[in-house]
Design a protein around this motif. Sequence first.
Motif, PDB file in Angstrom:
ATOM      1  N   SER A 102       0.669  -1.231  -0.224  1.00 39.58           N
ATOM      2  CA  SER A 102      -0.059  -0.126   0.096  1.00 39.58           C
ATOM      3  C   SER A 102       0.929   1.159   0.123  1.00 39.58           C
ATOM      4  O   SER A 102       2.068   1.101   0.238  1.00 39.58           O
ATOM      5  N   GLY A 103       0.412   2.270  -0.210  1.00 34.50           N
ATOM      6  CA  GLY A 103       0.904   3.792  -0.311  1.00 34.50           C
ATOM      7  C   GLY A 103       1.549   3.978   1.231  1.00 34.50           C
ATOM      8  O   GLY A 103       2.674   4.349   1.601  1.00 34.50           O
ATOM      9  N   ALA A 104       0.653   3.662   2.164  1.00 29.52           N
ATOM     10  CA  ALA A 104       1.166   4.037   3.580  1.00 29.52           C
ATOM     11  C   ALA A 104       2.387   3.357   3.917  1.00 29.52           C
ATOM     12  O   ALA A 104       3.470   3.631   4.604  1.00 29.52           O
ATOM     13  N   ASN A 107       5.461   4.618   2.202  1.00 27.71           N
ATOM     14  CA  ASN A 107       6.025   5.781   2.913  1.00 27.71           C
ATOM     15  C   ASN A 107       6.601   5.182   4.123  1.00 27.71           C
ATOM     16  O   ASN A 107       7.747   5.908   4.453  1.00 27.71           O
ATOM     17  N   PHE A 135      -0.613  14.885   2.414  1.00 26.56           N
ATOM     18  CA  PHE A 135      -1.305  13.403   2.906  1.00 26.56           C
ATOM     19  C   PHE A 135      -0.094  12.284   2.494  1.00 26.56           C
ATOM     20  O   PHE A 135       0.157  12.241   1.255  1.00 26.56           O
ATOM     21  N   HIS A 136      -0.190  11.460   3.469  1.00 23.82           N
ATOM     22  CA  HIS A 136       0.947  10.406   3.061  1.00 23.82           C
ATOM     23  C   HIS A 136       0.549   9.100   3.611  1.00 23.82           C
ATOM     24  O   HIS A 136       1.210   8.098   3.664  1.00 23.82           O
ATOM     25  N   GLY A 137      -0.850   8.740   4.150  1.00 26.83           N
ATOM     26  CA  GLY A 137      -1.366   7.686   4.481  1.00 26.83           C
ATOM     27  C   GLY A 137      -1.964   7.721   6.112  1.00 26.83           C
ATOM     28  O   GLY A 137      -1.888   8.661   6.707  1.00 26.83           O
ATOM     29  N   GLU A 187       4.845  15.920  -2.051  1.00 26.44           N
ATOM     30  CA  GLU A 187       4.044  15.286  -3.202  1.00 26.44           C
ATOM     31  C   GLU A 187       4.172  16.543  -4.292  1.00 26.44           C
ATOM     32  O   GLU A 187       4.373  17.595  -3.902  1.00 26.44           O
ATOM     33  N   GLU A 192      -4.990  14.848  -2.044  1.00 31.22           N
ATOM     34  CA  GLU A 192      -5.993  15.073  -1.104  1.00 31.22           C
ATOM     35  C   GLU A 192      -5.947  16.377  -0.792  1.00 31.22           C
ATOM     36  O   GLU A 192      -7.017  16.914  -0.329  1.00 31.22           O
ATOM     37  N   ASP A 220       6.523  11.363  -2.547  1.00 26.86           N
ATOM     38  CA  ASP A 220       5.515  10.543  -2.348  1.00 26.86           C
ATOM     39  C   ASP A 220       4.855  10.463  -3.642  1.00 26.86           C
ATOM     40  O   ASP A 220       4.044  11.477  -4.167  1.00 26.86           O
ATOM     41  N   VAL A 222       2.642   8.295  -4.541  1.00 23.14           N
ATOM     42  CA  VAL A 222       1.553   7.283  -4.486  1.00 23.14           C
ATOM     43  C   VAL A 222       0.185   7.747  -5.399  1.00 23.14           C
ATOM     44  O   VAL A 222      -0.364   6.712  -6.086  1.00 23.14           O
ATOM     45  N   GLN A 223      -0.191   8.957  -5.483  1.00 24.75           N
ATOM     46  CA  GLN A 223      -1.135   9.435  -6.345  1.00 24.75           C
ATOM     47  C   GLN A 223      -0.779  10.041  -7.538  1.00 24.75           C
ATOM     48  O   GLN A 223      -1.260   9.874  -8.734  1.00 24.75           O
ATOM     49  N   LYS A 249      -1.271   2.876  -5.262  1.00 25.84           N
ATOM     50  CA  LYS A 249      -2.504   3.115  -5.969  1.00 25.84           C
ATOM     51  C   LYS A 249      -2.577   2.515  -7.585  1.00 25.84           C
ATOM     52  O   LYS A 249      -2.781   1.290  -7.560  1.00 25.84           O
TER      53      LYS A 249
HETATM   54  C1  LIG Z   1      -3.483   7.332  -1.149  1.00 29.65           C
HETATM   55  C2  LIG Z   1      -2.193   8.046  -0.700  1.00 29.65           C
HETATM   56  C3  LIG Z   1      -1.443   7.390   0.249  1.00 29.65           C
HETATM   57  C4  LIG Z   1      -1.777   6.360   1.015  1.00 29.65           C
HETATM   58  O1  LIG Z   1      -2.099   5.032   0.319  1.00 29.65           O
HETATM   59  P1  LIG Z   1      -2.706   3.819   0.757  1.00 29.65           P
HETATM   60  O2  LIG Z   1      -2.598   3.049  -0.130  1.00 29.65           O
HETATM   61  O3  LIG Z   1      -4.041   4.240   1.063  1.00 29.65           O
HETATM   62  O4  LIG Z   1      -2.035   3.311   2.107  1.00 29.65           O
HETATM   63  C5  LIG Z   1      -0.267   8.002   0.463  1.00 29.65           C
HETATM   64  N1  LIG Z   1      -0.017   9.187  -0.264  1.00 29.65           N
HETATM   65  C6  LIG Z   1      -0.521   9.766  -1.097  1.00 29.65           C
HETATM   66  C7  LIG Z   1      -0.118  10.878  -1.839  1.00 29.65           C
HETATM   67  C8  LIG Z   1      -1.812   9.207  -1.491  1.00 29.65           C
HETATM   68  O5  LIG Z   1      -2.447   9.716  -2.281  1.00 29.65           O
END
Ligand SMILES: *Cc1c(COP(=O)(O)O)cnc(C)c1O
Length: 406
Positions: A102-104, A107, A135-137, A187, A192, A220, A222-223, A249
């Motif tokens: 996962s993203g969290a 990180n 936003f990081h999780g 980011e 978010e 990060d 993730v998004q 993601k």
């Molecule tokens: C969604 C998100 C996360 C968390 O990812 P999860 O898979 O929900 O743990 C971390 N950082 C960013 C920038 C995100 O958009």
Amino acid sequence: MNDYIKDSKDNLVDFYSRTPIVPVRGRDHWVWDVNGRKYLDLMSGIAVTSFGHSNKKIARAVKKQLDTLQHMSNLFILKDQAMLSKMIQDKAFKGKCFFCNSGAEANESALKMARIWGNAKKSGKNRVLALHNSFHGRTIATITLTGQDKYRKGFDPLLPAVDYVELNNTADLEAKFNSDVCAIFLEAVQAEGGILPLSHDFVAKIRELALKHNSLVIFDEVQCGIGRTGKYFGYQHFNIEPDIITMAKALGNGFPIGAALVKDHVADIMKPGMHASTFGGNLLATAAAMAALSQLDMKMLSHINSVSSTFKKALEAYSAANPGIITGVRAAGLLIGIDLDASISVADVISGMTARGILVIRAGTNVLRLVPPFTVTAREVDIFMKAFTETVEALKKVNTVKGGVK
Ligand SMILES: *Cc1c(COP(=O)(O)O)cnc(C)c1O
């Protein structure tokens, strides 16, 4: 239908305010619910199904792996992991990957590596900088990195030695950056947080201070990563190469997988046993991610950028013709933020759009966020604009939206 809603209320922890729709099937950017109603999906499970629902290539790859070998431990050599790492490096920089789910977790792994690296450099080099409104999780460590009180409230005590810098405020950055900083988390576009991009000046200052104080720069992704902003990774919009990028993601298009890509100078001080994940980089997730990434190329990026500008032009034209509704539009590829005037609530717009068969989400305080699958075209922009126009007209009739009847 009602039974599903009641069953979920009765049996699931109430962490989500769930829209009462029960999706059961999807194809590209379309989703069908249990009653057979069709929806245009402009949120992709929050930036996850970028390659489209029920993506055929990914389905084929996972099915094949399911029939071959479903799980083996990371205590063995899982042969596709190195290949997936190379595919990620080809789109970013040379380094080594750690795979998680996962993203969290990605990180969290980056933070652990940054602390190991910093503490080995000098005593006390373990402070971490993150940005306000980031936003990081949702783990304890990653809500600490997340510079928004609403995600942290009630979970004290959080991690020590984390400081927050205001987005794009170079004076604040300089005041908080010193040689005790092991890493800064960023980011490329705060997603978010409201679709707010880093400024080039701010990134230039980060590069300068990270070099001066020998600190790691962690993006990060993730998004923003995996093509979302119209580049392979969000950091590529700037003149900087991070030490670590994290992703999740869209990497598996819905099959859970996360990764940190780490430059060798950091990766090479990690030792067996320092960190691990039972499912990290498992065979099924790796198969899904390789099939997803194999579809991401320059042609897809150019499609993303082209639909992005179609969205932007349509929204700007609407805004010019209908003053007082949209106060700003920011599009980074297919990560699009529409600032709504304070007189119009994003929650009402989302309900109105859902009622018209279009799935969208919010960001920041009053921002409508579009994160469609990369399969959308100019046709879906038209469908969106028509429903948005109707939604706003309907809201004008019932509340205090400017130009409306009180
Ligand atoms: C969604 C998100 C996360 C968390 O990812 P999860 O898979 O929900 O743990 C971390 N950082 C960013 C920038 C995100 O958009």
